[in-house]
Design an enzyme around this catalytic site. Structure first.
Site, short mmCIF file in Angstrom:
data_model
loop_
_atom_site.label_atom_id
_atom_site.label_comp_id
_atom_site.label_asym_id
_atom_site.label_seq_id
_atom_site.Cartn_x
_atom_site.Cartn_y
_atom_site.Cartn_z
CD GLU A 163 -3.17 -0.91 2.06
OE1 GLU A 163 -2.96 -0.25 3.10
OE2 GLU A 163 -4.25 -1.45 1.82
CD GLU A 320 -4.04 -5.78 2.38
OE1 GLU A 320 -4.70 -5.12 3.20
OE2 GLU A 320 -2.83 -5.63 2.22
C1 GLA Z 1 -4.01 -2.49 4.91
C2 GLA Z 1 -2.65 -3.15 5.01
C3 GLA Z 1 -2.65 -4.39 5.83
C4 GLA Z 1 -3.52 -4.24 7.05
C5 GLA Z 1 -4.90 -3.82 6.63
C6 GLA Z 1 -5.86 -3.69 7.78
O1 GLA Z 1 -4.75 -2.91 3.88
O2 GLA Z 1 -2.10 -3.43 3.75
O3 GLA Z 1 -1.32 -4.64 6.20
O4 GLA Z 1 -2.96 -3.25 7.87
O5 GLA Z 1 -4.81 -2.57 6.03
O6 GLA Z 1 -7.14 -3.32 7.35
#
Ligand code: GLA
Length: 684
Positions: A163, A320
Site C-alpha cells: 500500500e 485485500e
Molecule cells: C491495509 C494493510 C494491511 C492491514 C490492513 C488492515 O490494507 O495493507 O497490512 O494493515 O490494512 O485493514
C-alpha cells in the site's frame, strides 16, 4: 494453481498475470506464529482451496537483523512448506517498514509532517519517499530477496512494498523539499515559469530562485493553491518513482509478474493511479468497507469499477479485504452473515479474478489484533470459518468466469488531479467535494441499473454511448477537446456543475463558467450561488436540489428544467444542447438522488442506452461479464426479501441448477447465471 517445473523456469518471461482459476488468497504472517502452527495453517488452507498467499510483507526486520547480514532460513521454510502443499506465493519484497536499526542509524529517512514535526518509528511506513538513503537500503533488500526467490516455482507474483503511500505519501522534510525543487525544475525549467503557473504576483509570493521554494508547509493563512496542487503531483510521482525503482531491481532477476496493492478507496487520494496502473503487470486493489460513508456498499461497487478502469477493462485482483471488522475505524462493525460472500462476489462481478483477505490468522499482539481474519481468534469453530469455507467452494464453481470482461456502455470520467484541485481550500462551497460528486453520479447510474466503466480524462470515448462527467473542476485543454469531438461525432455526455472551471495550473477560464465546456453545453454562467447549509431548492419539473446553484443563461441549449424557488427563480438549472451530431446535458445543481437518477435515465434513453430502474429499485444489482462462450450475469440481492429475475435458459453456477426463464434470488444472496453465447460476433 500453475506450477512451473524446474526445466521451465528459465523460459519464464515477465508478463501480465492471468490466474488460471479465480485466485483465493490471503496475507499470511507466519512470523507471528510457531512452525507447528504453520503446519496447521497450510492444512487448513488446502482444506478451503487457498491458491495463493502474500508473505514477507513486513519481513525486513527479520530478514536483515543487522545491516547487510541476511538470514532467509525462516522465509525459505515457509516458501517450501507452501510449495509442497501446492499453494502459490505472492512474495512481498519486504520493504514496507524499515527495521529499527535503520531508523536509528539514519534518522534522516523519517517522514516530516506539514507542521515540521517528525513521524517517529513504532508504527509502520516511517520513511520519506524521496530519501535516497532509504531507497539504497530498501533496494539492497529487494536485490537479495529477488535473486534468492526470483525463479522459485512457488512464486507467482511479486508484491512490491505494501500500500505505497498509505501513511507516508506526503513528506515535507528538507530532502523532500530539495526533490520538489528538482521536480519543479524539470516541469517548468525556469523560476519565472513557476511564478506564472502559481500566480505568485498574488500576496507577494514571487520567487527569485528555485532555492526559495518550499513544500507547502503549514501557513498562517490559506496556502498558494497551485503550490499545493503541484506538491500533490510531485508526491504522487515520487511514490511511483519509488515503485519503479523496486520493480526495475526485480526485473533484473526475475521473470515473474510484478505488482503492488493499490488503495482505490474513499479515504486515500494521494496517488494518481492513472499514471501508476500501466506500470504494474496486473492491477491489484485493497478494499475495506468503510462505515464512515453514507453508503458503504455503493462505494464498494464504485471502487471495484474504478479499479477495473485502471486495469483498462482487464481482470484485476482484490488483494485485500476483511472477513469482518477492521481495527481502524471509530466503530469497527462486523459483517452480517452472508455479507462477506456478497461483498466478494460484487468484486468478482465487477471484474476481479482474485479474492484475497487481510489476513489469514488473527493476530494476538500488535495494533491489528482485533482486525478480523479468515481464521478468527475463536478458530475453526466459528461462523467466519464456515463462511470462508463456503466462499472457497463458490469461487471454485465460478472458475470459468476467469478472464471474462465486464460489459458497459456508459463511461464516467474520473480524475485524481481534479480531485486534488477541487478539494483545495477557498472554494465557493466546502460541500462540493469531488469524490462526493462522483459518488452521486455513480449512485444515479446504479439506481438506473446501468453498469459504468471509469476512464481517465483524455481517454478514447468512442466505444461508449454515454459519458458522465461529474464536477471535473480541473481539465486540460486537450482533454476537454476529446469530450467535444466525441460529442461532435455523435456521442452523448452529461456534465455536472463545477466542471471545466480551471486549467491545469488551477487558473480560472474566463468569459463565463463552465469555461472549458461552455460552447459544448450551450450555456454560460456569470455567478455561482452555492446554497446555505441545509438549504434546498425545487425545480419546475419537480426535481429537488441542494448544495449548489448558479446564474446561467442558455445560449444554444434547450432549458430542460428551471429553478422554481430561491434567488434564481426562472433561471436554467438543467439544459440539453444538441451539438453537431451529439448531445451535451448540463446539470447546474446537485439533484437529489431520485431526480438525478430520473435525469440520467432520460439522458440514457436519448443515447439508446438500456436502463433497468425497476430491477434496481427491487434491490437487485445486475452486472454482466462476458467471455467468448457465455455471458455471466451476476444477480446481487440487496433487498430484505427474495427478488425474481427473468433470464435464461441458463445454468446457475453457484448451485448448478438449470434456469428455464426465471430465478428467485434469496435476500442478501448472489446468483450467477451462465447464459451460453448465441451470437458469434460478440464484443469481448
Ligand atoms: C491495509 C494493510 C494491511 C492491514 C490492513 C488492515 O490494507 O495493507 O497490512 O494493515 O490494512 O485493514
Amino acid at each position: 494453481m500453475t506450477n512451473i517445473s524446474t526445466g521451465e523456469r528459465s523460459a519464464r518471461v515477465s508478463t501480465r498475470y492471468h490466474p488460471a482459476v479465480i485466485d483465493f488468497g490471503c496475507d499470511y504472517n507466519p512470523e507471528q506464529w510457531s512452525p507447528e502452527v504453520w503446519l496447521e495453517d497450510v492444512a487448513l488452507m488446502r482444506e478451503i482451496g487457498i491458491t495463493v498467499v502474500a508473505i514477507n510483507i513486513f519481513g525486513w526486520a527479520l530478514l536483515e537483523q543487522k545491516p547487510g547480514v541476511f538470514d532467509f532460513s525462516q522465509l525459505d521454510s515457509v516458501i517450501e512448506l507452501l510449495h509442497a502443499n501446492g499453494i502459490g506465493v505472492n512474495l512481498g519484497t519486504g520493504t514496507s517498514s524499515p527495521p529499527p536499526w535503520l531508523t536509528t542509524l539514519h534518522p534522516e529517512i523519517l517522514p516530516v509532517a506539514d507542521d515540521g514535526t517528525t513521524r517517529w518509528p513504532g508504527g509502520r511506513q516511517a520513511w520519506c519517499p524521496s530519501s535516497p538513503v532509504f531507497r539504497e537500503y530498501a533496494l539492497r533488500l529487494v536485490r537479495e530477496v529477488g535473486s534468492r526467490y526470483g525463479s522459485h516455482p512457488a512464486v507467482r507474483l511479486w508484491h512490491v512494498s505494501n500500500e505505497l503511500g498509505c501513511h507516508n505519501a506526503l513528506c515535507y522534510c528538507d530532502v523532500s523539499a530539495a526533490a520538489f525543487r528538482e521536480w519543479l525544475r524539470a516541469r517548468y525549467r525556469t523560476i519565472d515559469a513557476v511564478n506564472a503557473a502559481w500566480g505568485t504576483t498574488f500576496w507577494s509570493q514571487r520567487y527569485s530562485s528555485f532555492s526559495e521554494v518550499l513544500p507547502p508547509r503549514l501557513t498562517l493563512s490559506t496556502p498558494n493553491p497551485t503550490q499545493v496542487l503541484d506538491f500533490d503531483r510531485f508526491s504522487s510521482d515520487e511514490m511511483l518513482s519509488y515503485y519503479l525503482a523496486e520493480r526495475d531491481e526485480l526485473r533484473g532477476v526475475t521473470g515473474v509478474p510484478i505488482t503492488t496493492n493499490f488503495m482505490v478507496t474513499a479515504h486515500i487520494k494521494t496517488q494518481d493511479y492513472w499514471s501508476f496502473a500501466p506500470e504494474v503487470d496486473v492491477v491489484a486493489n485493497d478494499h475495506y468497507v468503510d462505515h464512515r460513508l453514507a453508503d458503504p456498499l455503493l462505494e464498494l461497487s464504485f471502487s471495484a469499477d474504478l479499479t477495473r478502469g485502471l486495469a483498462g477493462g482487464e481482470p484485476w485482483l482484490l488483494m485485500e479485504q476483511a472477513t469482518g471488522a477492521v481495527n481502524w475505524q471509530p466503530r469497527n462493525l462486523a459483517k452480517a452473515p452472508g455479507a462477506m460472500m456478497r461483498d466478494s462476489l460484487i468484486h468478482l462481478a465487477r471484474g476481479a479474478d482474485g479474492i484475497s483477505f487481510f489476513q489469514w490468522r488473527a493476530s494476538v499482539q500488535g495494533s491489528e489484533k482485533f482486525h478480523s481474519a479468515m481464521l478468527p481468534h475463536a478458530g475453526i469453530h466459528s461462523t467466519t470459518w464456515r463462511e470462508v469455507t463456503e466462499l472457497g467452494k463458490a469461487l471454485g464453481s465460478l472458475s470459468e468466469v476467469t478472464g471474462s470482461r465486464v460489459v458497459a456502455e456508459v463511461a464516467m470520467i474520473f480524475s485524481w488531479e481534479a480531485w486534488w484541485a477541487c478539494d483545495l481550500d477557498s472554494r465557493p462551497s466546502e460541500e462540493v467535494r469531488y469524490l462526493d460528486q462522483a459518488h452521486r453520479a455513480y449512485r444515479a447510474l446504479h439506481e438506473s441499473g446501468i453498469t459504468v466503466d471509469f476512464v481517465a480524462p483524455g481517454a478514447d470515448l468512442s466505444g461508449y454511448s454515454l459519458v458522465v462527467i461529474p464536477s471535473l473542476y480541473l481539465v486540460r485543454d486537450e482533454d476537454a477537446a476529446v469530450v467535444e469531438s466525441y460529442v461532435a461525432g455523435g456521442g452523448h455526455v452529461v456534465v455536472t456543475y463545477f466542471s471545466g472551471i480551471v486549467d491545469e495550473d488551477d487558473r480560472v477560464r474566463l468569459g463565463g463558467y463552465p469555461g472549458a465546456f461552455r460552447r459544448l453545453l450551450g450555456i454560460s454562467t456569470d455567478e455561482f450561488f452555492p446554497l446555505a447549509e441545509g438549504e434546498t431548492l425545487v425545480l419546475d419539473d419537480g426535481s429537488g436540489a441542494g448544495i449548489w446553484s448558479e446564474r446561467t443563461t442558455a445560449t444554444t441549449a434547450e432549458v430542460i428544467a428551471a429553478y422554481a424557488s430561491g434567488t434564481l427563480h426562472g433561471r436554467p438549472a438543467i439544459a440539453r444542447n444538441a451539438y453537431q451530431r451529439g448531445v451535451a446535458w448540463y446539470v447546474g445543481t446537485s439533484l437529489d438522488a431520485t431526480s438525478f437518477a430520473n435525469l440520467l435515465q432520460r439522458a440514457a434513453a436519448d443515447a439508446s442506452v438500456p436502463t433497468t430502474p425497476l430491477v434496481a429499485a427491487a434491490g437487485l444489482e445486475v452486472v454482466t461479464r462476458r467471455s467468448a462462450d457465455a455471458d455471466f450475469v451476476f444477480l446481487i440481492n440487496h433487498a430484505e426479501h427474495p427478488v425474481g429475475y427473468f433470464g435464461g435458459p441458463a445454468t446457475e453456477l453457484l448451485t448448478g441448477a438449470p434456469v428455464e426463464s426465471e430465478i428467485e434470488v434469496p435476500s442478501g444472496a448472489v446468483r450467477v447465471l451462465r447464459i451460453p453465447a448465441t451470437s458469434t460476433d460478440r464484443q469481448i
